[in-house]
Design an enzyme around this catalytic site. Structure first.
Site, PDB file in Angstrom:
ATOM      1  CD  GLU A  83      -2.462   0.917   2.937  1.00  0.00           C
ATOM      2  OE1 GLU A  83      -2.055   0.061   3.758  1.00  0.00           O
ATOM      3  OE2 GLU A  83      -3.444   1.663   3.165  1.00  0.00           O
TER       4      GLU A  83
ATOM      5  CE  LYS B 121      -7.091   0.589   3.939  1.00  0.00           C
ATOM      6  NZ  LYS B 121      -5.836   0.980   4.625  1.00  0.00           N
TER       7      LYS B 121
ATOM      8  CB  CYS C  72      -3.907  -2.364   4.524  1.00  0.00           C
ATOM      9  SG  CYS C  72      -2.910  -2.637   6.029  1.00  0.00           S
TER      10      CYS C  72
HETATM   11  C1  ACM Z   1      -3.842  -0.260   7.194  1.00  0.00           C
HETATM   12  O1  ACM Z   1      -4.957  -0.382   6.700  1.00  0.00           O
HETATM   13  N1  ACM Z   1      -2.895   0.416   6.593  1.00  0.00           N
HETATM   14  C2  ACM Z   1      -3.524  -0.901   8.472  1.00  0.00           C
END
Ligand code: ACM
Length: 265
Positions: free
Chosen positions: A38, A107, A140
């Site tokens: 990420e 995301k 993530c």
């Molecule tokens: C995250 O979502 N970077 C822990």
């Protein structure tokens, strides 16, 4: 399908350096698919939205171009996280191939201070049907919502590319369950190192890994050092959803029994 996980240690805001370091690692192996962390190009720990605005790029920007040049030259696919400037700024991952940009994912489940800067993802969980296989993406903290991996599975994903910047310790082991319950491959790719910025000190836990539909950890990197590893996997193993001859894991779902009061499903 040779899948490379590329665990890097980005330096905050040093985009060119971070890309160069990642490319050097990627050059050292041959793979069909490379998965990076990420926000691998910018680093993670933004102090404020102004910083994010300065470092965000469009999906036709420098980072996507650099990764596309690599993908074209090596005839491969690359998944990586970046801050994406559109009308809003998303914590995105992109997949590029020999022909350039294939798609992006925004995301959905933002973590911690990301809520201050990033817009929540609005594209759902896309799956890309590619010559190498059916590839989905999540980023993530999406791991902690089983709905993310389940949605990708129901949409046909054989492998979930999972760029990450993990700071909590749970995800690497939890991905075993995500794989078992969905019978898919996952490539969770984290970073290492620390970012101490504006009084917020984050340490990233590494442990990037590829997990099989049987919950086997096929490879796992260390928690401190950058590294790269390649595993040859047969994605068709993700097409067998039978836990026993009587238990097809997707057909055995009982959505009518999962309904919540007020249809809040
Ligand atoms: C995250 O979502 N970077 C822990």
């Amino acid at each position: 399908m040779k899948t490379a996980i590329v665990q890097t240690n980005p330096v905050f805001s040093e985009v060119k350096l971070n890309i160069q370091n990642a490319l050097e690692m990627m050059e050292s192996v041959n793979a069909d698919l490379y998965v990076l962390p990420e926000l691998f190009n910018t680093g993670y720990n933004f102090i404020d939205g102004k910083e994010l605005t300065c470092l965000a790029e469009t999906s036709s920007g420098f980072t996507v171009k650099e990764m596309s040049v690599f993908a074209k030259r090596k005839s491969c696919y690359v998944v990586f996280g970046f801050a994406e400037q559109t009308e809003k700024i998303y914590n995105s991952s992109a997949i590029v191939g020999p022909g350039g940009l294939i798609g992006v994912y925004h995301k959905v489940h933002l973590f911690y201070r990301e809520h201050l800067f990033f817009a929540e993802g609005n594209l759902g969980f896309p799956v890309f049907d590619l010559p190498i296989g059916k590839i989905g993406m999540m980023i993530c903290f999406d791991w902690i919502y089983p709905e993310a991996a389940r949605t990708l599975t129901l949409k046909g994903a054989q492998l979930i590319a999972h760029p990450s910047n993990l700071v909590l310790p749970y995800c690497p082991d939890a991905m075993v369950t995500r794989c078992l319950e969905n019978r898919i491959f996952t490539a969770t790719v984290n970073r290492v190192g620390c970012e101490d910025r504006g009084g917020i000190d984050l340490k990233f836990i590494g442990k990037s890994e590829i997990v099989s539909p049987r919950g086997e950890i096929l490879t796992r990197l260390g928690d401190n050092e950058p590294g790269i590893t390649v595993i040859d996997i047969d994605l068709s193993a993700a097409d067998n959803k039978l836990a026993t001859e009587y238990n097809h894991l997707l057909n055995g779902r009982k959505p009518s029994q999962y309904r919540l009061p007020h249809n809040n499903m």
